[in-house]
Design an enzyme around this catalytic site. Structure first.
Site, PDB file in Angstrom:
ATOM      1  N   SER A 129       0.846  -1.200   0.000  1.00 16.79           N
ATOM      2  CA  SER A 129       0.000   0.000   0.000  1.00 16.79           C
ATOM      3  C   SER A 129       0.877   1.243   0.000  1.00 16.79           C
ATOM      4  O   SER A 129       2.013   1.219   0.502  1.00 16.79           O
ATOM      5  CB  SER A 129      -0.873   0.023   1.251  1.00 16.79           C
ATOM      6  OG  SER A 129      -1.494   1.287   1.400  1.00 16.79           O
ATOM      7  N   TYR A 143      -1.817  -0.749  10.233  1.00 12.96           N
ATOM      8  CA  TYR A 143      -1.988  -1.080   8.812  1.00 12.96           C
ATOM      9  C   TYR A 143      -0.743  -0.615   8.033  1.00 12.96           C
ATOM     10  O   TYR A 143      -0.150  -1.385   7.254  1.00 12.96           O
ATOM     11  CB  TYR A 143      -3.247  -0.402   8.261  1.00 12.96           C
ATOM     12  CG  TYR A 143      -3.462  -0.629   6.777  1.00 12.96           C
ATOM     13  CD1 TYR A 143      -4.014  -1.815   6.308  1.00 12.96           C
ATOM     14  CD2 TYR A 143      -3.089   0.340   5.839  1.00 12.96           C
ATOM     15  CE1 TYR A 143      -4.190  -2.039   4.941  1.00 12.96           C
ATOM     16  CE2 TYR A 143      -3.267   0.130   4.486  1.00 12.96           C
ATOM     17  CZ  TYR A 143      -3.822  -1.059   4.037  1.00 12.96           C
ATOM     18  OH  TYR A 143      -3.989  -1.268   2.691  1.00 12.96           O
TER      19      TYR A 143
HETATM   20  P1  NAD Z   1     -11.314  -6.140   0.040  1.00  9.31           P
HETATM   21  O1  NAD Z   1     -11.700  -5.941   1.447  1.00  9.31           O
HETATM   22  O2  NAD Z   1     -12.331  -5.938  -1.032  1.00  9.31           O
HETATM   23  O3  NAD Z   1     -10.666  -7.572  -0.155  1.00  9.31           O
HETATM   24  C1  NAD Z   1      -9.771  -8.091   0.767  1.00  9.31           C
HETATM   25  C2  NAD Z   1      -9.625  -9.573   0.537  1.00  9.31           C
HETATM   26  O4  NAD Z   1      -8.873 -10.106   1.631  1.00  9.31           O
HETATM   27  C3  NAD Z   1     -10.978 -10.279   0.515  1.00  9.31           C
HETATM   28  O5  NAD Z   1     -10.980 -11.267  -0.485  1.00  9.31           O
HETATM   29  C4  NAD Z   1     -11.037 -10.916   1.892  1.00  9.31           C
HETATM   30  O6  NAD Z   1     -11.783 -12.124   1.914  1.00  9.31           O
HETATM   31  C5  NAD Z   1      -9.572 -11.191   2.190  1.00  9.31           C
HETATM   32  N1  NAD Z   1      -9.396 -11.298   3.641  1.00  9.31           N
HETATM   33  C6  NAD Z   1      -9.562 -10.328   4.565  1.00  9.31           C
HETATM   34  N2  NAD Z   1      -9.390 -10.850   5.799  1.00  9.31           N
HETATM   35  C7  NAD Z   1      -9.123 -12.167   5.643  1.00  9.31           C
HETATM   36  C8  NAD Z   1      -8.881 -13.239   6.534  1.00  9.31           C
HETATM   37  N3  NAD Z   1      -8.893 -13.089   7.862  1.00  9.31           N
HETATM   38  N4  NAD Z   1      -8.642 -14.466   6.018  1.00  9.31           N
HETATM   39  C9  NAD Z   1      -8.642 -14.632   4.698  1.00  9.31           C
HETATM   40  N5  NAD Z   1      -8.879 -13.672   3.796  1.00  9.31           N
HETATM   41  C10 NAD Z   1      -9.112 -12.453   4.268  1.00  9.31           C
HETATM   42  O7  NAD Z   1     -10.067  -5.204  -0.175  1.00  9.31           O
HETATM   43  P2  NAD Z   1      -9.258  -4.739  -1.468  1.00  9.31           P
HETATM   44  O8  NAD Z   1      -9.380  -3.278  -1.540  1.00  9.31           O
HETATM   45  O9  NAD Z   1      -9.572  -5.564  -2.660  1.00  9.31           O
HETATM   46  O10 NAD Z   1      -7.775  -5.050  -0.937  1.00  9.31           O
HETATM   47  C11 NAD Z   1      -6.910  -6.010  -1.483  1.00  9.31           C
HETATM   48  C12 NAD Z   1      -5.499  -5.665  -1.034  1.00  9.31           C
HETATM   49  O11 NAD Z   1      -5.138  -4.383  -1.520  1.00  9.31           O
HETATM   50  C13 NAD Z   1      -5.345  -5.597   0.485  1.00  9.31           C
HETATM   51  O12 NAD Z   1      -4.130  -6.188   0.871  1.00  9.31           O
HETATM   52  C14 NAD Z   1      -5.317  -4.107   0.764  1.00  9.31           C
HETATM   53  O13 NAD Z   1      -4.613  -3.782   1.938  1.00  9.31           O
HETATM   54  C15 NAD Z   1      -4.631  -3.594  -0.470  1.00  9.31           C
HETATM   55  N6  NAD Z   1      -4.903  -2.189  -0.722  1.00  9.31           N
HETATM   56  C16 NAD Z   1      -6.166  -1.749  -0.952  1.00  9.31           C
HETATM   57  C17 NAD Z   1      -6.383  -0.389  -1.163  1.00  9.31           C
HETATM   58  C18 NAD Z   1      -7.765   0.154  -1.403  1.00  9.31           C
HETATM   59  O14 NAD Z   1      -7.915   1.372  -1.376  1.00  9.31           O
HETATM   60  N7  NAD Z   1      -8.758  -0.656  -1.662  1.00  9.31           N
HETATM   61  C19 NAD Z   1      -5.311   0.487  -1.130  1.00  9.31           C
HETATM   62  C20 NAD Z   1      -4.035   0.007  -0.916  1.00  9.31           C
HETATM   63  C21 NAD Z   1      -3.836  -1.343  -0.709  1.00  9.31           C
END
Ligand code: NAD
Length: 237
Positions: A129, A143
């Site tokens: 991130s 985080y």
């Molecule tokens: P999201 O919440 O839509 O998806 C997260 C995924 O992680 C889901 O499939 C969920 O089932 C899985 N997950 C969460 N907790 C879990 C657990 N305890 N066991 C197993 N699986 C688990 O989020 P996203 O936005 O698609 O994020 C995906 C990645 O991108 C993450 O690592 C997040 O930190 C990173 N990210 C997202 C953003 C954003 O703005 N959306 C920004 C920077 C980084």
């Protein structure tokens, strides 16, 4: 030619779902992961310290004993306030570090051992991130720390195993419009918040997915250790 076998964690929605689509469009064979299983999805709750290894073993079995690429995408963005009771503070830190960093590290470890055993190299793509470099809100130090840890881990792997053709990359998205970001964006004042992003909009899951697919399948080996920013120039370093 053999198809590339790929494990993508957190693939049931958001960025992970877009990554699976992008990889499959390029001909890869993908096994996903979520909190509940399905036909091409292995179930594992990564808050359980034993789950990452079990997930790897199951994914490997479902991919006929060969995984070429690991994409660590699963993650949580959960707040904990600085004035929360110490017990809650510890629980919040432990949970975020377990899911975002330790489970990813366990999967990287399993992948490296597997790549070595096969002697054929392999690739790891870690979804970190922008928070790794810029920090995050007062409720999200843990985080940011988990994602900075992921970047340090990725660089260590890249440097440590390049000679064995084991490559590692990290992606640092800013805001990406998924369920997770929508809530956060609303809580930060919606449109006003967008003024901080020169591009004028948050990234799409498809933009992150195209970078992940490139790193997983096409990026030249000399790029190993690279950290790719996807943030509309909201944080330029
Ligand atoms: P999201 O919440 O839509 O998806 C997260 C995924 O992680 C889901 O499939 C969920 O089932 C899985 N997950 C969460 N907790 C879990 C657990 N305890 N066991 C197993 N699986 C688990 O989020 P996203 O936005 O698609 O994020 C995906 C990645 O991108 C993450 O690592 C997040 O930190 C990173 N990210 C997202 C953003 C954003 O703005 N959306 C920004 C920077 C980084």
């Amino acid at each position: 030619m053999q198809k590339t076998h790929i494990l993508v964690t957190g693939s049931t929605r958001g960025i992970g779902a877009a990554v699976v689509q992008a990889l499959e469009a390029k001909g890869a064979v993908v096994i996903g992961h979520g909190r509940t299983g399905a036909e091409r999805v292995v179930a594992a709750d990564l808050s359980d310290p034993a789950a990452a290894q079990a997930l790897w073993d199951e994914a490997l079995a479902r991919l006929d004993g060969r995984i070429d690429v690991l994409i660590n995408n699963a993650g949580v963005f959960e707040p904990v306030a600085v004035d929360a009771p110490l017990e809650d503070w510890h629980a919040g830190w432990a949970r975020t570090l377990q899911i975002n960093l330790q489970a990813s590290a366990d999967l990287c470890r399993a992948a490296i051992l597997h790549f070595r055993e096969r002697g054929a190299g392999g690739r790891i793509v870690n979804v970190a991130s922008r928070a790794a470099y810029r920090g995050d809100s007062p409720q999200h130090w843990h985080y940011a720390a988990s994602k900075a840890g992921m970047v340090g881990m990725t660089k260590s792997i890249a440097r440590g195993y390049a000679a064995e053709q084991i490559l590692a990359f990290a992606i640092c998205p800013g805001f990406v419009m998924t369920g997770m970001a929508e809530d956060y964006l609303a809580s930060r004042g919606g449109d006003k918040f967008l003024a901080d992003i020169p591009l004028g909009r948050v990234a799409t899951p498809e933009e992150v997915a195209s970078a992940a697919a490139y790193l997983a399948l096409e990026a030249p080996a000399s790029m190993t250790g690279a950290v790719i920013d996807i943030n509309g120039a909201s944080f330029v370093r």
